[in-house]
Each structure stands twice: as C-alpha cells, then as structure tokens.
Design a protein around this motif. Structure first.
Motif: not given
Length: 325
Positions: A152-175
């Motif tokens: 449902s999330f992919a359909k809502k935001h028009g995410l394709p089956r290929k060329r999708v990159v997930g970016i995680f800039p955080g590192a939590g509180k400890r580090w």
C-alpha cells in the motif's frame, strides 16, 4: 543452522526479551521460545525445563547467572559465557575466549585488541560452539500483514520495482559519532534521484527526527524524497526496506536488517569496526581513512570527526557499484 550442524537433530529453545518474541517465533529452526523471567514464578517455571546444552552469547551478568543456574540444574554443558562464583564475574568458555578478550569486560588491552580485530561477528559467534563460519545466511521473515502495508505504501508513493534506495541518516542516541551528516545524505539523495533516476525513501525513528528534517531542508530537490513514518514496528520497517534495491546507512540496526533481507548495502564506518560486519558479498563498506578509526568513542575532541572525512563521491561510487569492493 550452525547449532544443527554441530549437535545434529537438536531441538532448539530460545530465550529472549519480550520485545523480540514475535520475531524469534517466526524462525522455523526454533522449537520453543521463552522470555527472560521477570518474576520468581517465571524463573521457577523456566528452571523446570530440561536442557542438555546451554549456549549463552551474552556477557550480561543476568544472562550468565541464568546460564550457570540452568547448567547446574540440568548437568548441562555450557558454551559461551557463564557466571563464575569464585570471581563473581562473567567468564568465557574456550570457544568464547577471543570474543571476551575484545569486549568491554576483556581487560585493560581490550580496546587495542578490538581495534586490531579482523574477525566478523559471525565468525566469533560460530567459534563459541567450535564451528567455522561458512557464510550461513542471516534470516528475517516478514509477515503477510507487513507485506500488505508495504504494498500500500509503494502504491501510494509511486515506488517502482527497481531503482529504489533507502537512506538512513540517523544513528540513535548511543552513538552520535556514527552519523555521516545530514548535508551529505541530502547531496547523495539529490544526485541519486536527479542524475541516476532513483526513488529515494528516507528512513528514521522518532529519535532521528531532527536529522531527518535536516536532510530534507538541505536537499535541493526535497520533493523527490519519500519519507517513511518514524514510528514503525520492526516488521513494517523490514517490509518497507524490502521495497528498496539499495540501502545506505551507517553502522546501525538498519544495516543489519538490510543484510538479513538480502538487500544491497552501502555501509559507512568511522568510530566502529567494519571488520566485524558481514555483508555476504552484497554491497560495500566505506571506511574512514583517519588513523583514529574504530575508537568506539561516543564523543570526539577533534575539530572534524572521522565520518566527516568520507566524501559523498566515495559513497556514490559504491551505491552505483563502481570500483568499490
């Protein structure tokens, strides 16, 4: 898999915290799952169970005391860590001596040994029970409800089956020193989305809220970024990550989860050890060249941290699979 290989047709029971119960239950190799006892009654009930072998990979004193108590009650062999009544401390069995030597409980030279270590976590884990690690895979099974949520999330935001990159800039509180920086992630997002036609999904928890806002504010093309909800169950997070062909992250839970999901990973390292991480040939490690790397400090007195020395161009090359192992 390693336990079955070492001990044959063993019936495996797993003891875990309540927060991990549902995840562990889905592992088809495990016969029974118990939660760490929180009351005397729960502890007594656990002590009535029969075990032939005890494997404890946690140096936490509570875990070691429990492992020793179960071993004594069942006359069972212990692998890993146990409680030594004489020294009143956690002690390693033969296969866990090296692991113990580089831990925070290992002694005065543990920091030096940990910095020099070149063994992966999996190699040390398998050594505990006398096995050689042979790239046995990590496993995380995503439940159907979470898969439907991701669809449902992919359909809502028009995410394709290929060329999708997930970016995680955080590192939590400890580090906090694990963070590469919002400006760098923003520039990477711009380049991947505009020049290379990737769809960017920005991930992070509520603890990373400030960092997420900064990435979006620094991006020249914020409209190209799809921001995932900050409050997600582990299952739903995994399901959304499964939509990604590539994940870019520091040394975080996201990196481990992406590896278990068999996603291609670009992992960025500075204050923690890249050597301990196994990517199974699906991705690249970008490691600072600063001599102070693997310091495991939570604060840095230097004007520029080791993570700041890592260029966007280096991460981009790895993300595009160019010239980086």
């Amino acid at each position: 898999k390693g336990v079955m290989k070492r001990f044959g047709s063993a019936r495996i029971s797993w003891l875990t915290g309540r927060e991990s119960l549902d995840v562990i239950k889905r592992n088809q190799e495990i016969s029974r799952v118990f939660t760490l006892p929180e009351t005397r009654r729960e502890a007594d009930r656990l002590m009535q169970k029969r075990f032939d072998i005890i494997i404890n990979i946690d140096e936490d004193m509570r875990a070691c005391r429990l492992a020793s108590a179960l071993s004594e009650k069942n006359k069972a062999c212990v692998f890993g860590f146990f409680f030594d009544a004489k020294s009143k401390s956690a002690r390693p069995t033969e296969g866990a001596v090296y692991w113990h030597s580089i831990s925070r409980l290992g002694g005065s030279d543990s920091d030096v040994l940990k910095k020099a270590n070149r063994k992966t976590y999996q190699e040390m884990l398998f050594s505990v029970i006398g096995l050689r690690f042979r790239k046995e895979p990590m496993v995380f099974r995503v439940p159907e409800e979470a898969k439907e949520y991701a669809f449902s999330f992919a359909k809502k935001h028009g995410l394709p089956r290929k060329r999708v990159v997930g970016i995680f800039p955080g590192a939590g509180k400890r580090w906090p020193l694990k963070k590469w920086g919002a400006e760098r992630f923003a520039l990477l997002s711009d380049i991947l989305s505009i020049r290379h036609k990737y769809k960017v999904v920005l991930f992070g928890s509520a603890d990373d809220s400030k960092e997420l806002k900064e990435v979006i504010s620094h991006a020249r093309y914020p409209e190209m970024i799809v921001k995932a909800p900050e409050r997600l169950s582990l299952d739903r997070l995994a399901a959304l990550m499964s939509l990604c062909n590539l994940v870019v992250s520091g040394d975080t839970l996201a990196m481990h989860l992406a590896t278990a999901l068999k996603r291609r990973v670009v992992a960025i390292f500075g204050p923690t050890s890249d050597s301990e991480i196994e990517l199974y040939g699906r991705g690249a490690k970008i490691v600072t060249e600063q001599p102070c790397r693997r310091c495991y400090k939570t604060r840095c007195a230097r004007k520029h941290s080791c993570m700041e020395s890592i260029q966007v161009s280096s991460v981009l090359k790895a993300a595009l699979g160019r010239g980086v192992k």
